[in-house]
Design a protein around this motif. Structure first.
Motif, PDB file in Angstrom:
ATOM      1  N   TRP A  24      -5.198  88.670  -6.833  1.00  0.00           N
ATOM      2  CA  TRP A  24      -3.341  89.087  -5.584  1.00  0.00           C
ATOM      3  C   TRP A  24      -3.841  89.848  -5.193  1.00  0.00           C
ATOM      4  N   LEU A  25      -4.614  90.642  -4.229  1.00  0.00           N
ATOM      5  CA  LEU A  25      -4.834  90.967  -2.724  1.00  0.00           C
ATOM      6  C   LEU A  25      -5.087  89.445  -1.934  1.00  0.00           C
ATOM      7  N   ARG A  26      -5.994  89.131  -2.869  1.00  0.00           N
ATOM      8  CA  ARG A  26      -7.088  87.816  -1.665  1.00  0.00           C
ATOM      9  C   ARG A  26      -5.269  86.772  -1.346  1.00  0.00           C
ATOM     10  N   CYS A  27      -4.477  86.717  -2.520  1.00  0.00           N
ATOM     11  CA  CYS A  27      -3.420  85.809  -2.320  1.00  0.00           C
ATOM     12  C   CYS A  27      -2.770  86.109  -1.210  1.00  0.00           C
ATOM     13  N   ALA A  28      -1.463  87.301  -1.574  1.00  0.00           N
ATOM     14  CA  ALA A  28      -0.765  87.252  -0.851  1.00  0.00           C
ATOM     15  C   ALA A  28      -1.636  87.514   1.088  1.00  0.00           C
ATOM     16  N   ALA A  29      -2.533  87.527   0.946  1.00  0.00           N
ATOM     17  CA  ALA A  29      -3.645  87.564   2.153  1.00  0.00           C
ATOM     18  C   ALA A  29      -3.362  86.506   3.010  1.00  0.00           C
ATOM     19  N   ALA A  30      -3.362  85.479   2.163  1.00  0.00           N
ATOM     20  CA  ALA A  30      -4.206  84.254   2.604  1.00  0.00           C
ATOM     21  C   ALA A  30      -2.824  83.336   2.483  1.00  0.00           C
ATOM     22  N   ALA A  81       1.469  78.256   4.559  1.00  0.00           N
ATOM     23  CA  ALA A  81      -0.779  78.062   3.821  1.00  0.00           C
ATOM     24  C   ALA A  81      -0.485  78.312   2.616  1.00  0.00           C
ATOM     25  N   ARG A  82       1.374  78.267   1.827  1.00  0.00           N
ATOM     26  CA  ARG A  82       1.436  78.481   0.152  1.00  0.00           C
ATOM     27  C   ARG A  82       1.802  76.835   0.263  1.00  0.00           C
ATOM     28  N   ALA A  83       2.277  76.044   1.274  1.00  0.00           N
ATOM     29  CA  ALA A  83       3.082  74.598   0.975  1.00  0.00           C
ATOM     30  C   ALA A  83       1.594  73.898   0.616  1.00  0.00           C
ATOM     31  N   GLU A  84       0.415  74.585   1.365  1.00  0.00           N
ATOM     32  CA  GLU A  84      -0.929  73.155   1.668  1.00  0.00           C
ATOM     33  C   GLU A  84      -1.488  73.712   0.169  1.00  0.00           C
ATOM     34  N   ARG A 101       8.285  87.335  -2.472  1.00  0.00           N
ATOM     35  CA  ARG A 101       8.594  87.756  -3.562  1.00  0.00           C
ATOM     36  C   ARG A 101       8.320  86.598  -4.274  1.00  0.00           C
ATOM     37  N   ASP A 102       8.585  85.461  -3.795  1.00  0.00           N
ATOM     38  CA  ASP A 102       8.280  83.957  -4.388  1.00  0.00           C
ATOM     39  C   ASP A 102       6.763  83.772  -4.825  1.00  0.00           C
ATOM     40  N   LEU A 103       5.908  84.281  -4.145  1.00  0.00           N
ATOM     41  CA  LEU A 103       4.824  84.777  -4.257  1.00  0.00           C
ATOM     42  C   LEU A 103       3.998  85.518  -5.755  1.00  0.00           C
TER      43      LEU A 103
END
Length: 321
Positions: free
Chosen positions: A37-43, A49-52, A2-4
């Motif tokens: 967005w799809l690539r963002c959600a997957a990665a 991973a988001r913290a990096e 949700r935050d992403l």
């Protein structure tokens, strides 16, 4: 997640502007952003991973640009088979500034000061460029992306990315490219004079508003009659304009119109009727330089205008400024 998703939505308008500047198509731009967005959600679904990712905005721009580069490389084949002349799908917004009603961010092209091109003039000339040149120019000159990141998108060195942008810059400022340097106040003055001259039906009066080397480009996508090549020169463009919208023109007495912003510059949205009874929607964009019109871009392909807000009964010809 949700935050992403919230973070991504905050960037959506800018990503749409980036993609549209690269692709010239609303549908393709929206598809590119959705794929981003799809690539963002997957990665980045994993919080670690988001913290990096220290700058999500930069990560999303890089990802979106890579997707656009792939689309551009394949689109060249489709454009070669396009019926007649090709113009970008316009982003139309009401006068007065601010975000457009269709979700696009305010047009960023006014920041492209080094190319001295904005609006449809920039999008049309970008079609001359190789995909890599177009990406380099749009990312760096329009959106101020550093060349190091541009090189990352293109899979090349920073020196090569600079060279690609430099070649693109020379192409879009070539002598045969219509110039557009006028601010909105000058655009309004010139377009008002253009409409008055067209209404008069006098070619000499219209020629005073058109640059000697003005170009007229019409894109109907094969749906309506349109010149298959650009119409060049003030006399030819003036006669064509009067033949369409003058007192005795093809669309005389059957036009409704409204001044709008087309890709951030002043233009006209119009509605009329073809001789066979079919309704026609038109969006006409202009390039203005040193008090004269240097280019007219007439978009009447209904597939590219489906999202337009219909005109009202108060929208008449000549337009009300």
């Amino acid at each position: 997640m949700r935050d992403l998703a919230t973070e991504f939505e905050a960037e959506r308008g800018r990503l749409l502007a980036v993609a549209h500047r690269m692709l010239g198509s609303r549908a393709e731009a929206e598809d590119a952003v959705q794929e981003t967005w799809l690539r963002c959600a997957a990665a980045l679904a994993d919080p670690s991973a988001r913290a990096e990712i220290r700058e999500l905005s930069a990560w999303l721009t890089t990802t979106c640009a890579r997707i656009c580069l792939d689309v551009l490389r394949s689109a060249r084949v489709r454009r070669e088979a396009y019926p007649g002349q090709w113009l970008p799908e316009p982003v139309v917004s009401p006068l007065g500034g601010g975000p457009s009603s269709d979700g696009y961010a305010p047009d960023p092209a006014d920041r492209a000061v080094r190319t001295e091109q904005v609006g449809a003039a920039l999008l049309v000339v970008l079609e001359r460029l190789a995909p890599e040149q177009r990406v380099a120019l749009v990312l760096h000159d329009v959106f101020a992306v550093p060349f190091a990141r541009v090189a990352e998108v293109l899979g090349t060195t920073e020196v090569s990315a600079r060279q690609l942008a430099s070649r693109a810059r020379r192409a879009v400022t070539a002598p045969d490219v219509p110039r557009h340097t006028a601010g909105l106040a000058e655009q309004r003055r010139v377009l008002q004079a253009f409409v008055v001259a067209t209404e008069s039906g006098e070619l000499d009066q219209l020629l005073r508003v058109l640059a000697p080397d003005v170009v007229f480009v019409g894109d109907s996508g094969g749906h309506f009659p349109a010149a298959r090549r650009p119409v060049l020169g003030a006399d030819a463009v003036g006669r064509l304009t009067l033949g369409l919208f003058g007192r005795t023109g093809r669309y005389a007495q059957r036009v409704r119109s409204r001044p709008v912003l087309v890709d951030g510059v002043l233009g006209l949205q119009m509605e009329t009727t073809h001789s066979d009874g079919r309704p026609i929607r038109l969006v006409t964009a202009f390039a203005v330089h040193e008090g004269r019109i240097t280019a007219i871009y007439n978009q009447l392909n209904p597939e590219k205008l489906a999202a337009l807000v219909p005109l009202g009964d108060d929208d008449t010809w000549p337009p009300r400024w």
